[in-house]
Design a protein around this motif. Structure first.
Motif, PDB file in Angstrom:
ATOM      1  N   CYS A  43      36.354  29.889  -4.050  1.00 35.57           N
ATOM      2  CA  CYS A  43      36.259  31.315  -3.760  1.00 35.57           C
ATOM      3  C   CYS A  43      36.688  32.090  -4.998  1.00 35.57           C
ATOM      4  O   CYS A  43      37.686  31.739  -5.631  1.00 35.57           O
ATOM      5  CB  CYS A  43      37.167  31.653  -2.573  1.00 35.57           C
ATOM      6  N   CYS A  59      40.233  34.109  -3.637  1.00 36.44           N
ATOM      7  CA  CYS A  59      41.483  33.448  -3.253  1.00 36.44           C
ATOM      8  C   CYS A  59      41.468  31.994  -3.742  1.00 36.44           C
ATOM      9  O   CYS A  59      40.613  31.601  -4.503  1.00 36.44           O
ATOM     10  CB  CYS A  59      41.702  33.526  -1.738  1.00 36.44           C
ATOM     11  N   TYR A  85      40.857  29.257  -2.203  1.00 36.56           N
ATOM     12  CA  TYR A  85      40.072  28.335  -1.391  1.00 36.56           C
ATOM     13  C   TYR A  85      39.157  27.467  -2.248  1.00 36.56           C
ATOM     14  O   TYR A  85      38.399  27.970  -3.074  1.00 36.56           O
ATOM     15  CB  TYR A  85      39.245  29.142  -0.381  1.00 36.56           C
ATOM     16  N   CYS A 135      33.636  33.084   1.837  1.00 38.31           N
ATOM     17  CA  CYS A 135      34.888  32.339   2.019  1.00 38.31           C
ATOM     18  C   CYS A 135      35.385  32.505   3.457  1.00 38.31           C
ATOM     19  O   CYS A 135      35.486  33.627   3.945  1.00 38.31           O
ATOM     20  CB  CYS A 135      35.937  32.866   1.043  1.00 38.31           C
ATOM     21  N   CYS A 171      38.847  34.661   3.225  1.00 35.57           N
ATOM     22  CA  CYS A 171      38.980  36.061   2.798  1.00 35.57           C
ATOM     23  C   CYS A 171      37.636  36.777   2.674  1.00 35.57           C
ATOM     24  O   CYS A 171      37.579  37.919   2.223  1.00 35.57           O
ATOM     25  CB  CYS A 171      39.737  36.137   1.474  1.00 35.57           C
ATOM     26  N   GLY A 204      35.491  36.399   0.542  1.00 34.08           N
ATOM     27  CA  GLY A 204      35.088  36.522  -0.866  1.00 34.08           C
ATOM     28  C   GLY A 204      33.863  35.666  -1.149  1.00 34.08           C
ATOM     29  O   GLY A 204      33.408  34.883  -0.300  1.00 34.08           O
TER      30      GLY A 204
HETATM   31 ZN   LIG Z   1      38.634  33.396  -0.392  1.00 32.37          ZN
END
Ligand SMILES: [Zn+2]
Length: 256
Positions: A132, A135, A137, A158, A161, A163
């Motif tokens: 991501c 974040c 991830y 994601c 989040c 994203g």
């Molecule tokens: Zn994320």
């Protein structure tokens, strides 16, 4: 035949071998060797009428991720259908015999990993590692997409989040990953006894430079490529053969 036995003899004496590999190695797995990330695009333009360098650029991924992802998905799908070949296997087997050896690859398909190479510099990243942009991830493609229809809604989001999710590959206009560059610097600072450039087009400085360094210090250099490249006149040996066939022949020589 002469060159193969000479190369096998040099290889026997070498402890630290650096294998530099490019699209030509994956060609024997059925992946095309065309230009572009993952080598899938022969033509300058995509079906969207955008040059592939632009469609697969870092800028495009951020501004119109659905465009970039369309092609990222195609590359990933092509890689997933294929698997490593004899060239990857022999390179991994040589590393097992000579644990100081390294692979520097331009390929994003991960075939050196699946063939068992451990000392691996994936200078252009790995298409199946996703992360991501917002974040921390991180996930493997196969895990991420296993539950979704094929092809799923792109670009992927994601789950933590919302994203943008992207593959850990170097897109056009992006910098090389620092960690991999550091690994390469360390390898080049160490003693390299022999260098193979296999199926690379050698347009990048980080492909040509190690070969020039080896040449300067009198270390044997071998190119395996059916075509002529910028390196062909610089190396001690140029085997004009496909990667899998050449590496298999060398391996058999090594067993004698
Ligand atoms: Zn994320």
């Amino acid at each position: 035949m002469e060159s193969y036995s000479e190369i096998a003899n040099l290889l026997r004496k070498a402890n630290n071998v650096l294998f530099i590999t490019g699209a030509g190695v994956s060609a024997d797995s059925g992946l095309p060797t065309y230009r572009g990330v993952g080598g899938l695009y022969e033509d300058q333009s995509t079906e969207d009428g955008i040059p592939i360098e632009e469609a697969l650029s870092g800028r495009m991924l951020l501004s119109r991720p659905e465009i970039s992802w369309k092609y990222i998905w195609e590359i990933g799908a092509a890689c997933q259908k294929a698997s490593h070949n004899r060239a990857h296997e022999v390179i991994a087997a040589i590393e097992a015999m000579k644990p100081e050896s390294w692979v520097l690859t331009q390929n994003v398909d991960g075939f050196h990993r699946t063939a068992g190479s451990k000392n691996l510099i994936e200078i252009h990243g790995h298409i199946f590692d996703l992360f991501c942009v917002r974040c921390a991830y991180r996930v493997d493609t196969r895990t991420f997409f296993s539950a979704s229809a094929s092809p799923p809604d792109l670009p992927p989001k994601c789950p933590q989040c919302q994203g943008l999710i992207r593959p850990d590959v170097v897109l056009f206009e992006e910098l090389l990953p620092e960690k991999e560059v550091q690994k390469l610097d360390q390898v080049l600072d160490s003693e390299i006894d022999m260098i193979f450039s296999i199926g690379t087009t050698a347009v990048f400085p980080y492909i040509i430079q190690p070969v020039l360094m080896a040449r300067k210090s009198g270390k044997p250099t071998v190119e395996i490529n059916p075509a002529l490249t910028d390196l062909s006149n610089l190396v001690d040996y140029h085997l004009k053969t496909g990667a899998a066939e050449a590496m298999d022949r060398l391996w058999k020589m090594l067993q004698n």
